[in-house]
Enzyme design. Structure first.
Site, short mmCIF file in Angstrom:
data_model
loop_
_atom_site.label_atom_id
_atom_site.label_comp_id
_atom_site.label_asym_id
_atom_site.label_seq_id
_atom_site.Cartn_x
_atom_site.Cartn_y
_atom_site.Cartn_z
N ARG A 80 1.43 -23.16 -9.38
CA ARG A 80 1.58 -24.47 -10.03
C ARG A 80 0.40 -24.71 -10.96
O ARG A 80 -0.62 -24.03 -10.91
CB ARG A 80 1.63 -25.58 -8.97
CG ARG A 80 0.37 -25.66 -8.13
CD ARG A 80 0.21 -26.97 -7.38
NE ARG A 80 -0.91 -26.90 -6.45
CZ ARG A 80 -2.20 -26.97 -6.79
NH1 ARG A 80 -2.54 -27.13 -8.06
NH2 ARG A 80 -3.15 -26.91 -5.87
N GLY A 81 0.53 -25.76 -11.79
CA GLY A 81 -0.60 -26.19 -12.58
C GLY A 81 -1.60 -26.93 -11.71
O GLY A 81 -1.32 -27.31 -10.57
N VAL A 84 -7.50 -27.40 -7.13
CA VAL A 84 -7.43 -27.29 -5.68
C VAL A 84 -6.93 -28.61 -5.10
O VAL A 84 -7.37 -29.69 -5.51
CB VAL A 84 -8.81 -26.97 -5.08
CG1 VAL A 84 -8.77 -26.98 -3.56
CG2 VAL A 84 -9.29 -25.61 -5.57
N THR A 85 -6.02 -28.54 -4.14
CA THR A 85 -5.60 -29.73 -3.44
C THR A 85 -5.37 -29.41 -1.97
O THR A 85 -5.40 -28.25 -1.55
CB THR A 85 -4.36 -30.38 -4.07
OG1 THR A 85 -4.22 -31.72 -3.58
CG2 THR A 85 -3.10 -29.59 -3.77
N ILE A 148 -0.31 -34.48 -8.41
CA ILE A 148 0.86 -33.88 -9.05
C ILE A 148 0.47 -32.54 -9.66
O ILE A 148 -0.54 -32.45 -10.37
CB ILE A 148 1.44 -34.80 -10.14
CG1 ILE A 148 2.04 -36.06 -9.50
CG2 ILE A 148 2.51 -34.08 -10.97
CD1 ILE A 148 2.58 -37.07 -10.49
N GLY A 165 5.45 -29.98 -7.33
CA GLY A 165 5.76 -31.39 -7.48
C GLY A 165 4.62 -32.32 -7.17
O GLY A 165 3.55 -32.22 -7.77
N ALA A 167 2.37 -34.90 -4.11
CA ALA A 167 1.94 -35.07 -2.72
C ALA A 167 1.32 -36.45 -2.58
O ALA A 167 0.27 -36.74 -3.17
CB ALA A 167 0.92 -33.99 -2.35
N CYS A 183 -8.72 -31.54 -6.73
CA CYS A 183 -8.27 -31.36 -8.12
C CYS A 183 -9.42 -31.00 -9.04
O CYS A 183 -9.31 -31.12 -10.27
CB CYS A 183 -7.54 -32.61 -8.62
SG CYS A 183 -6.13 -33.07 -7.60
#
Length: 236
Positions: A80-81, A84-85, A148, A165, A167, A183
């Protein structure tokens, strides 16, 4: 509602990150290959998992491998784009696997629509969510409440197909965000609905709230999103 704007909602419950990733990427491949036209949103809660996006760096994971292992936190590098999350219990994750022609085939517009879903859901309980131009997601003050990160690939027709998507932190353990630079943004914080309202939230109600908001944003005539209760077992 025209057929092309119908969306099925698949509740996966709590599921390991890898399993949910496999489900959404299989569906994305079906769309890319023209084997399926179904617009699908997968809703899921993950066990503790840190993901590193395509523009991310492992330097933004602050905890060592042993500490993460002891805490039961998995680490995954994903396509994904974003940076870090963290995903974990008490967080609703939505994976819309959509082909975007019904929404202008516009990735920027699509991301804004995802933000709008969360902004409307938060408004239902009196929380004002905002956008920050340079940072996708939804913010309350200087704290992010929803991350996102999406991936879009093209069909041979040029139409985009999306996966990954958003969170939304509902009852999420915010201390786990101290394991990372969320992020990649060091000078802003993270929050949750629970913190903002001062009480633990009925978690299942937030799936229903997100579904209703998704319907309002993506289906212009307000018709219900189709709920595929039996799809979860099939998708597993």
């Amino acid at each position: 509602m025209s057929h092309e704007r119908s969306v099925r909602w698949v509740s996966l419950g709590r599921m390991d990150y890898d399993e949910a990733l496999a489900i959404q990427t299989r569906q994305a491949e079906r769309l890319l290959q023209g084997e399926d036209e179904a617009q699908t949103v997968f809703a899921v809660e993950h066990p503790p998992t840190i993901t590193v996006g395509r523009s991310g760096t492992f330097d933004h994971i602050l905890a060592g491998r042993e500490r993460l292992r002891d805490m039961g936190v998995e680490v995954r590098e994903v396509d994904r784009g974003g940076d870090v999350t963290y995903h974990g219990p008490g967080q609703w994750v939505l994976y819309p696997v959509l082909h975007l022609a019904p929404w202008g085939n516009d990735i920027g517009r699509y991301v804004r629509m995802l933000e709008e879903v969360v902004i409307r859901a938060l408004a239902e309980v009196g929380i004002t969510g905002d956008r920050v131009k340079e940072y996708p997601g939804v913010w309350v003050g200087r704290d992010k409440v929803c991350a996102i990160g999406v991936r879009a690939r093209r069909r041979t027709s040029g139409e985009f197909v999306t996966y990954h998507g958003l969170a939304l932190n509902v009852n999420t353990n915010l201390a786990h965000f101290n394991l990372i630079v969320p992020c990649g943004i060091a000078d802003r914080g993270v929050t949750s609905v629970q913190r903002l309202l001062g009480r633990e939230q009925p978690f299942s109600e937030w799936e229903a709230r997100l579904r209703a908001a998704f319907n309002a944003v993506f289906l212009e005539d307000g018709a219900d999103v189709d709920v595929a209760a039996d799809e979860a077992a099939e998708a597993r």
